[in-house]
Design a protein around this motif. Sequence first.
Motif, mmCIF file in Angstrom:
data_model
loop_
_atom_site.group_PDB
_atom_site.id
_atom_site.type_symbol
_atom_site.label_atom_id
_atom_site.label_comp_id
_atom_site.label_asym_id
_atom_site.label_seq_id
_atom_site.Cartn_x
_atom_site.Cartn_y
_atom_site.Cartn_z
ATOM 1 N N ARG A 114 0.825 -1.229 0.142
ATOM 2 C CA ARG A 114 0.024 0.099 0.030
ATOM 3 C C ARG A 114 0.859 1.387 0.027
ATOM 4 O O ARG A 114 0.606 2.346 -0.812
ATOM 5 C CB ARG A 114 -0.983 -0.077 1.224
ATOM 6 C CG ARG A 114 -2.092 -0.808 1.002
ATOM 7 C CD ARG A 114 -2.964 -0.742 2.263
ATOM 8 N NE ARG A 114 -4.211 -1.813 2.046
ATOM 9 C CZ ARG A 114 -4.644 -2.060 3.041
ATOM 10 N NH1 ARG A 114 -4.518 -1.604 4.442
ATOM 11 N NH2 ARG A 114 -5.597 -3.092 3.125
ATOM 12 N N SER A 115 1.831 1.297 0.836
ATOM 13 C CA SER A 115 2.813 2.360 0.956
ATOM 14 C C SER A 115 3.479 2.592 -0.395
ATOM 15 O O SER A 115 3.562 3.648 -0.918
ATOM 16 C CB SER A 115 3.939 2.352 1.922
ATOM 17 O OG SER A 115 4.809 1.277 1.882
ATOM 18 N N ARG A 116 3.914 1.447 -1.044
ATOM 19 C CA ARG A 116 4.548 1.713 -2.365
ATOM 20 C C ARG A 116 3.527 2.245 -3.429
ATOM 21 O O ARG A 116 3.869 3.069 -4.077
ATOM 22 C CB ARG A 116 5.098 0.297 -2.808
ATOM 23 C CG ARG A 116 6.144 -0.130 -2.160
ATOM 24 C CD ARG A 116 6.675 -1.373 -2.717
ATOM 25 N NE ARG A 116 7.719 -1.946 -1.798
ATOM 26 C CZ ARG A 116 7.824 -3.252 -1.459
ATOM 27 N NH1 ARG A 116 7.126 -4.110 -2.110
ATOM 28 N NH2 ARG A 116 8.694 -3.733 -0.613
ATOM 29 N N ARG A 117 2.180 1.688 -3.260
ATOM 30 C CA ARG A 117 1.310 2.427 -3.984
ATOM 31 C C ARG A 117 0.896 3.653 -4.046
ATOM 32 O O ARG A 117 0.760 4.371 -5.062
ATOM 33 C CB ARG A 117 -0.010 1.395 -3.867
ATOM 34 C CG ARG A 117 -1.140 1.640 -4.821
ATOM 35 C CD ARG A 117 -2.235 0.834 -4.951
ATOM 36 N NE ARG A 117 -2.016 -0.639 -4.318
ATOM 37 C CZ ARG A 117 -2.949 -1.088 -3.172
ATOM 38 N NH1 ARG A 117 -3.935 -0.179 -2.783
ATOM 39 N NH2 ARG A 117 -2.772 -2.126 -2.462
ATOM 40 N N ASP A 119 2.982 5.900 -2.621
ATOM 41 C CA ASP A 119 4.114 6.613 -3.224
ATOM 42 C C ASP A 119 4.089 6.916 -4.655
ATOM 43 O O ASP A 119 4.300 7.983 -5.263
ATOM 44 C CB ASP A 119 5.293 6.131 -2.944
ATOM 45 C CG ASP A 119 5.826 6.093 -1.409
ATOM 46 O OD1 ASP A 119 5.205 7.030 -0.599
ATOM 47 O OD2 ASP A 119 6.824 5.214 -1.029
ATOM 48 N N LYS A 120 3.641 5.911 -5.339
ATOM 49 C CA LYS A 120 3.377 5.970 -6.874
ATOM 50 C C LYS A 120 2.318 6.866 -7.175
ATOM 51 O O LYS A 120 2.550 7.746 -8.089
ATOM 52 C CB LYS A 120 3.139 4.531 -7.542
ATOM 53 C CG LYS A 120 4.288 3.790 -7.494
ATOM 54 C CD LYS A 120 3.956 2.315 -8.142
ATOM 55 C CE LYS A 120 5.276 1.251 -8.070
ATOM 56 N NZ LYS A 120 4.806 -0.051 -8.602
ATOM 57 N N GLU A 121 1.243 6.698 -6.516
ATOM 58 C CA GLU A 121 0.196 7.639 -6.616
ATOM 59 C C GLU A 121 0.443 9.119 -6.689
ATOM 60 O O GLU A 121 0.020 10.089 -7.163
ATOM 61 C CB GLU A 121 -1.017 7.272 -6.014
ATOM 62 C CG GLU A 121 -1.641 5.934 -6.538
ATOM 63 C CD GLU A 121 -2.667 5.239 -5.489
ATOM 64 O OE1 GLU A 121 -3.179 6.225 -4.388
ATOM 65 O OE2 GLU A 121 -3.319 4.387 -5.642
ATOM 66 N N ASP A 126 1.462 14.582 -8.331
ATOM 67 C CA ASP A 126 2.572 15.741 -8.374
ATOM 68 C C ASP A 126 2.723 16.190 -9.793
ATOM 69 O O ASP A 126 2.859 17.160 -10.134
ATOM 70 C CB ASP A 126 3.835 15.260 -7.472
ATOM 71 C CG ASP A 126 3.414 15.324 -6.015
ATOM 72 O OD1 ASP A 126 2.479 16.004 -5.767
ATOM 73 O OD2 ASP A 126 4.399 14.929 -5.377
ATOM 74 N N ARG A 127 2.984 15.134 -10.675
ATOM 75 C CA ARG A 127 3.168 15.335 -12.095
ATOM 76 C C ARG A 127 2.031 15.903 -12.490
ATOM 77 O O ARG A 127 2.297 17.101 -13.406
ATOM 78 C CB ARG A 127 3.521 14.000 -12.782
ATOM 79 C CG ARG A 127 4.860 13.586 -12.669
ATOM 80 C CD ARG A 127 5.068 12.185 -13.476
ATOM 81 N NE ARG A 127 5.989 11.445 -12.854
ATOM 82 C CZ ARG A 127 6.055 10.103 -12.957
ATOM 83 N NH1 ARG A 127 5.151 9.558 -13.625
ATOM 84 N NH2 ARG A 127 6.876 9.495 -12.355
#
Length: 161
Positions: A114-117, A119-121, A126-127
């Motif tokens: 979840r944390s990885r997800r 971070d990706k989100e 931000d982009r």
Amino acid sequence: EDEDEEEEDDKEGEVENEDKDEDEDEKDDEAEEDEEESDSSSSDDEDTKKKEAEAKSKAAKDKKAKEEAKAREEAKAKEAKAKEEAKAKAAKEKEKAKAKEKEKEKDRDRKRSRSRRRDKEKKEKDRDRGGDDGPPPRQTSEERRAMIASWNADREGGAIS
């Protein structure tokens, strides 16, 4: 003659006395035998009673010893059963602990993913907001309030001037 008669009388008296003494002796002997018999029969009775009492005492001791042995065996059996139950309980607790540990491990894996997800989100958002190609990032509520306050001040100041 008188002397002869007296001697004969004395002899007869002595014989009679001896006869009496013998009779008394026999009676005494018989009485002693009766006493001995009664003593021996009473001592036999006492011996018999003693033996019976000893036999009863021994039987009671044997019975008590058997009961104590039985109680010890029952106590040992209870103790063994308690040990087995304790082992079984410990094994169950160990299994529960393993299951809990597995569940924790799964939770850790979920959190990681979840944390990885997230971070990706976040990077993607931000982009989208402030990246080179996308629109500007969204304002926070504080920034928005400050902007509205400045507009109101401008309006009031412009109308007064």
